[in-house]
Design an enzyme around this catalytic site. Structure first.
Site, PDB file in Angstrom:
ATOM      1  N   ASN A  76      -2.828  -5.908  -6.257  1.00 21.25           N
ATOM      2  CA  ASN A  76      -3.609  -5.928  -5.032  1.00 21.25           C
ATOM      3  C   ASN A  76      -2.748  -6.609  -3.957  1.00 21.25           C
ATOM      4  OD1 ASN A  76      -5.347  -6.740  -2.933  1.00 21.25           O
ATOM      5  ND2 ASN A  76      -7.090  -6.823  -4.351  1.00 21.25           N
TER       6      ASN A  76
ATOM      7  N   ASP B 122       1.267  -1.090  -5.049  1.00 19.97           N
ATOM      8  CA  ASP B 122       0.009  -0.338  -4.922  1.00 19.97           C
ATOM      9  C   ASP B 122      -0.933  -0.789  -6.033  1.00 19.97           C
ATOM     10  OD1 ASP B 122      -0.732   2.419  -3.215  1.00 19.97           O
ATOM     11  OD2 ASP B 122      -1.968   2.083  -4.986  1.00 19.97           O
TER      12      ASP B 122
ATOM     13  N   ASP C  20       0.542  -0.466   5.096  1.00 18.00           N
ATOM     14  CA  ASP C  20      -0.109   0.813   5.423  1.00 18.00           C
ATOM     15  C   ASP C  20      -1.380   0.964   4.585  1.00 18.00           C
ATOM     16  OD1 ASP C  20      -0.682   3.360   6.312  1.00 18.00           O
ATOM     17  OD2 ASP C  20       0.763   4.335   4.974  1.00 18.00           O
TER      18      ASP C  20
ATOM     19  N   CYS D  69      -5.351   2.985   9.986  1.00 13.96           N
ATOM     20  CA  CYS D  69      -5.848   4.355  10.174  1.00 13.96           C
ATOM     21  C   CYS D  69      -7.369   4.350  10.361  1.00 13.96           C
ATOM     22  CB  CYS D  69      -5.428   5.258   9.029  1.00 13.96           C
ATOM     23  SG  CYS D  69      -5.935   4.674   7.417  1.00 13.96           S
TER      24      CYS D  69
ATOM     25  N   PHE E 269       0.865  -1.197   0.000  1.00 10.52           N
ATOM     26  CA  PHE E 269       0.000   0.000   0.000  1.00 10.52           C
ATOM     27  C   PHE E 269       0.901   1.246   0.000  1.00 10.52           C
ATOM     28  CE2 PHE E 269      -1.987  -3.420   2.441  1.00 10.52           C
ATOM     29  CZ  PHE E 269      -3.213  -3.579   1.812  1.00 10.52           C
TER      30      PHE E 269
HETATM   31  N1  SAH Z   1       2.062   4.221   2.675  1.00 13.52           N
HETATM   32  C1  SAH Z   1       1.654   5.423   1.982  1.00 13.52           C
HETATM   33  C2  SAH Z   1       0.198   5.758   2.131  1.00 13.52           C
HETATM   34  C3  SAH Z   1      -0.739   4.633   1.747  1.00 13.52           C
HETATM   35  S1  SAH Z   1      -2.360   5.134   1.409  1.00 13.52           S
HETATM   36  C4  SAH Z   1       2.529   6.578   2.442  1.00 13.52           C
HETATM   37  O1  SAH Z   1       3.318   6.406   3.381  1.00 13.52           O
HETATM   38  O2  SAH Z   1       2.422   7.642   1.882  1.00 13.52           O
HETATM   39  C5  SAH Z   1      -3.104   3.641   0.892  1.00 13.52           C
HETATM   40  C6  SAH Z   1      -2.738   3.212  -0.516  1.00 13.52           C
HETATM   41  O3  SAH Z   1      -3.238   1.887  -0.665  1.00 13.52           O
HETATM   42  C7  SAH Z   1      -3.356   4.003  -1.654  1.00 13.52           C
HETATM   43  O4  SAH Z   1      -2.327   4.468  -2.482  1.00 13.52           O
HETATM   44  C8  SAH Z   1      -4.252   3.009  -2.413  1.00 13.52           C
HETATM   45  O5  SAH Z   1      -4.175   3.147  -3.832  1.00 13.52           O
HETATM   46  C9  SAH Z   1      -3.653   1.685  -2.007  1.00 13.52           C
HETATM   47  N2  SAH Z   1      -4.545   0.526  -1.997  1.00 13.52           N
HETATM   48  C10 SAH Z   1      -5.820   0.414  -1.567  1.00 13.52           C
HETATM   49  N3  SAH Z   1      -6.256  -0.852  -1.613  1.00 13.52           N
HETATM   50  C11 SAH Z   1      -5.217  -1.598  -2.069  1.00 13.52           C
HETATM   51  C12 SAH Z   1      -5.010  -2.999  -2.309  1.00 13.52           C
HETATM   52  N4  SAH Z   1      -5.973  -3.888  -2.060  1.00 13.52           N
HETATM   53  N5  SAH Z   1      -3.821  -3.385  -2.765  1.00 13.52           N
HETATM   54  C13 SAH Z   1      -2.823  -2.488  -2.998  1.00 13.52           C
HETATM   55  N6  SAH Z   1      -2.944  -1.178  -2.777  1.00 13.52           N
HETATM   56  C14 SAH Z   1      -4.128  -0.733  -2.319  1.00 13.52           C
END
Ligand code: SAH
Length: 387
Positions: free
Chosen positions: A269, A242, A290, A330, A221
């Protein structure tokens, strides 16, 4: 006559307990229009303080001051100045950080983030919307920004009957602002990026995580590669995952910008990718999780818990003994104790021995207000797999 709102004994108890919100069900009588600063009156007609009133939201009242204090331009300036001065004392090693964190700065429903010389603001209630001229004046006097952008496309505005819009309130705001966070440089698009452009609340956790990062890193993520880029410096190799193609393109651009040769971005994913990596027998020495808030409301807690458990269980299995998992939630509705329980169950199910090394939260520029549990939303545990 001054607009006024009378609340029930239950509402009064909430205020006495330190909360700033009173729900509509505790409003006994309202002689006010949406967005007014009102005299807040309790049982026996006692003046409790002054507050912002909303004629739409379930959060009808947001307290600004206790007692008989005036809410005038000097009030807004003093509150904003206190928030700005607090950040100055934090010695933040970054050019992007949160300047005003709503309730946490006693400025309910107002968020202001700083990106270099520019400010990005979120006005999340009728009351703040109406006070914007005073707020903008205070911000320009105190910070002298080159521009202020209103990122008023947050969904919660709909609950206030406010329109979704992104607009310049002052000066100019470009669509690409270079900022620095410790050793990492980013290009931020305050017009379109998630939240106001970056996940500023994780800055200190990225910094803390760097102390444990080594070997092979998996950043799940990743958004714009925040953890991956901060941690890659002490790792041999980093993979940032991501689901969004746009985010992956941003990671790649940021990686080039920072001349990091060992970071690779993958569009996938995380749930599937963790399973695939496990099947292939891969191992990592450092893993970051995250995810976005899995539980956006109370009804979603059960499913969210299962989701958190699944990714943490798989990450613990992929982790080599001695390696660290930096894992976050979060979701306000999954509190610290619930998250700790999820991690414990994940470790038990994964069949590993793991220990909590650090328990962290959102950065200090996102302060929590005692009495308003909603202001404590981000949990970040650093867990070491022992065996
Ligand atoms: N770690 C980042 C913030 C993450 S925000 C930082 O430090 O800035 C959450 C992210 O998860 C988003 O970019 C979103 O596109 C992604 N996301 C949401 N569901 C997801 C999934 N199932 N698999 C991969 N990425 C995902």
């Amino acid at each position: 006559m001054e607009p006024r709102v009378v609340i029930s004994a239950r509402g009064e108890d909430r205020i006495a307990a330190g909360h700033l919100w009173v729900y509509r069900s505790d409003v006994v009588e309202a002689q006010a229009s949406g967005g007014d600063v009102v005299a807040l009156v309790g049982s026996r007609r006692r003046l409790l303080g002054r507050a912002l009133y909303s004629d739409r939201s379930q959060i009808a009242v947001r307290l600004l001051v206790h007692g008989d204090r005036r809410v005038d331009p000097a009030f807004w300036r003093a509150r904003i100045e206190a928030a700005v001065r607090f950040r100055e004392g934090l010695t933040i090693d970054a050019t992007a950080y949160r300047l005003v964190h709503g309730e946490g700065d006693l400025l309910p429903s107002l968020v202001v983030d700083r990106y270099g010389d520019h400010l990005v603001l979120q006005s999340l209630s009728q009351g703040v919307e109406k006070a914007l001229p005073e707020i903008i004046r205070a911000l320009t006097e105190l910070v002298a920004p080159a521009g202020i952008l209103a990122r008023n496309d947050a969904k919660v505005r709909a609950l206030e009957g406010l329109p979704q819009e992104v607009a310049v309130l002052h000066g100019d705001v470009p669509s690409a602002i270079p900022v620095r966070e410790g050793p990492v440089e980013y290009e931020v698009d305050p017009w379109k990026g998630q939240k106001t452009g970056l996940f500023l609340d994780q800055r200190e956790n990225r910094e803390a995580a760097a102390a444990y990062a080594r070997g092979r890193l998996l950043d799940g993520f990743s958004y714009h590669g925040g953890f991956a880029m901060r941690l890659a410096r002490t790792c041999d190799e980093a993979v940032a995952v991501d689901i969004s193609a746009e985010a992956v393109a941003r990671i790649e651009a940021n990686v080039r910008r920072n001349r990091l040769a060992n970071v690779r971005a993958v569009e996938a994913n995380v749930f599937d990718e963790l399973r695939r990596l496990e099947r292939e027998g891969e191992r990592f020495d450092t893993i970051v999780l995250d995810p976005p808030a899995f539980a956006k409301n109370k009804a979603a807690v059960e499913r969210a818990t299962a989701g958190y458990r699944e990714i943490n269980l798989r990450a613990l299995r992929l982790l080599s003994p001695g390696g660290c998992l930096i894992t976050c939630s979060c979701s306000y509705h999954v509190d610290e104790a619930a998250f700790a329980q999820i991690l414990y169950e994940a470790a038990a199910d994964a069949g590993v021995h793991a220990g909590v090394v650090e328990k962290r939260m959102q950065g200090r520029d996102h302060p929590v207000l005692l009495g308003v549990p909603e202001t404590y939303y981000l949990k970040c545990f650093i867990v070491r797999r022992i065996e």
